[in-house]
Design an enzyme around this catalytic site. Structure first.
Site, PDB file in Angstrom:
ATOM      1  N   LYS A  64      31.493  36.040  43.333  1.00 28.22           N
ATOM      2  CA  LYS A  64      32.014  37.131  44.155  1.00 28.22           C
ATOM      3  C   LYS A  64      31.172  38.390  43.964  1.00 28.22           C
ATOM      4  O   LYS A  64      30.888  39.126  44.921  1.00 28.22           O
ATOM      5  CB  LYS A  64      33.485  37.391  43.806  1.00 28.22           C
ATOM      6  N   ASP A  87      40.609  38.987  35.976  1.00 26.90           N
ATOM      7  CA  ASP A  87      41.680  38.461  36.811  1.00 26.90           C
ATOM      8  C   ASP A  87      42.917  39.287  36.488  1.00 26.90           C
ATOM      9  O   ASP A  87      43.501  39.153  35.408  1.00 26.90           O
ATOM     10  CB  ASP A  87      41.910  36.980  36.510  1.00 26.90           C
ATOM     11  N   SER A 168      47.467  52.492  46.587  1.00 25.04           N
ATOM     12  CA  SER A 168      48.814  52.034  46.925  1.00 25.04           C
ATOM     13  C   SER A 168      48.840  51.624  48.399  1.00 25.04           C
ATOM     14  O   SER A 168      47.859  51.111  48.933  1.00 25.04           O
ATOM     15  CB  SER A 168      49.835  53.136  46.624  1.00 25.04           C
ATOM     16  N   TYR A 199      55.883  43.070  47.930  1.00 26.70           N
ATOM     17  CA  TYR A 199      54.621  43.813  47.962  1.00 26.70           C
ATOM     18  C   TYR A 199      54.897  45.314  47.932  1.00 26.70           C
ATOM     19  O   TYR A 199      54.262  46.067  47.173  1.00 26.70           O
ATOM     20  CB  TYR A 199      53.832  43.443  49.214  1.00 26.70           C
ATOM     21  N   LYS A 203      53.633  48.283  45.306  1.00 22.34           N
ATOM     22  CA  LYS A 203      52.899  49.461  45.753  1.00 22.34           C
ATOM     23  C   LYS A 203      53.646  50.753  45.404  1.00 22.34           C
ATOM     24  O   LYS A 203      53.013  51.787  45.136  1.00 22.34           O
ATOM     25  CB  LYS A 203      52.643  49.379  47.257  1.00 22.34           C
TER      26      LYS A 203
END
Length: 320
Positions: A64, A87, A168, A199, A203
């Site tokens: 990556k 990770d 966020s 989610y 956030k």
């Protein structure tokens, strides 16, 4: 302009242009999590143009990193951009990454907690936390805590300007009912809750974490930002599932439009580099560098304190 473009505005109140407005970053050590794609990669690319001492590009694999560096090296061929394996869903991996930075560097000037997952299928992390909360909050909270001594030493040096930026989302505003953070469910998959709501919880934690950092460590400038709805691979999982969240997002995008990655990265680059006297410690910003009050939950000082203490207790229980 999309029919409802006002729902995803790009109000560049400072007329911020990274090429012109990012100052010389000579000697500064910068870390960007999730720096291999999307807004993270664009943040690394833009900061790399301004002579930093070193940028750590945190990603899960060398492949990556190598892929991201094709564009970054083309834009800033002489920049020192190092791979940092991490990770965020694994506390052990986060600890190893922090240890590497501490061993290699005598300072950290800018930490951009950018990485995240969105509306991910229900599940638990390796450490037993709800997977989105683990990745978006717990991993970043541990990484930040482990680096804080080094960042504070950097902040004590004359002329320093040490910053933490938590990326966020406006999804934090979804948490208007219930407790905001479902503490009693954070070590379960939370299968009774929509992944989009979970989610939003993670956030909200990003915003609360930044505000509490500002309160506890005022020598460091800590902010949280909403990048806008940006065209990145963050939504791929949601679109592939083709559930209610994905269908809603497609409708929203068709009506409000999505920002480009270059536009979406502007607010976090701004928060990391704009004139310190014009950036408010603990504040929440929307595109581009525009202070926003956020939601009532995001301003709840008692909830921020509770999240901090819960996080510290859980990390200690895991041996960190």
């Amino acid at each position: 302009m999309p029919l409802l473009g006002f729902l995803n505005p790009l109000d560049n109140v400072h007329k911020f242009d990274p090429d012109k407005d990012v100052p010389d970053l000579a000697g500064k050590v910068i870390i960007v999590t999730g720096g291999n794609s999307g807004c993270g990669k664009e943040t690394v690319l833009q900061l790399a143009k301004h002579n930093p001492g070193c940028i750590y590009l945190a990603a899960r694999s060398p492949a990556k990193y190598d892929d991201a560096m094709k564009d970054i090296s083309a834009a800033a061929p002489n920049a020192n951009v190092r791979f940092l394996k991490m990770d965020l869903s694994s506390l052990a991996s986060v600890k190893q990454a922090a240890d590497q930075v501490i061993a290699d560097s005598d300072r950290v000037d800018i930490l951009v907690n950018n990485a995240g997952i969105m509306a991910h299928p229900h599940g638990l992390s390796k450490d037993g936390f709800e997977i989105q909360f683990a990745t978006n909050h717990m991993g970043h909270a541990l990484f930040t805590r482990l680096l804080l001594p080094l960042m504070r030493r950097t902040a004590s040096q004359p002329g320093s300007d040490v910053r933490i930026v938590n990326v966020s989302s406006a999804a934090a505003h979804l948490m208007t009912t219930g407790p905001g953070i479902y503490f009693e469910k954070l070590k379960t998959p939370m299968e009774a809750h929509n992944p989009g709501v979970i989610y939003g919880q993670s956030k909200l934690a990003n915003v609360l974490h930044a505000s509490e950092l500002a309160k506890r460590y005022p020598d460091i400038l800590s902010t949280s930002v909403h990048p806008g709805r940006v065209e990145t691979n963050l939504t791929n999982v949601m679109f592939d599932a083709n559930g209610i969240n994905g269908r809603f997002q497609r409708v929203f995008d068709s009506l409000a439009g999505a920002l480009t990655v270059q536009q979406g990265a502007l607010t976090q680059i701004w928060a990391a580099t704009w004139k310190r006297t014009e950036v408010k410690n603990g504040a929440y910003y929307v595109p581009v560098g525009k202070e926003n009050p956020g939601s009532k939950r995001s301003r709840d000082v008692e909830l921020a304190k509770k999240l901090w203490e819960w996080t510290e207790t859980e990390l200690a229980a895991k041996g960190y």
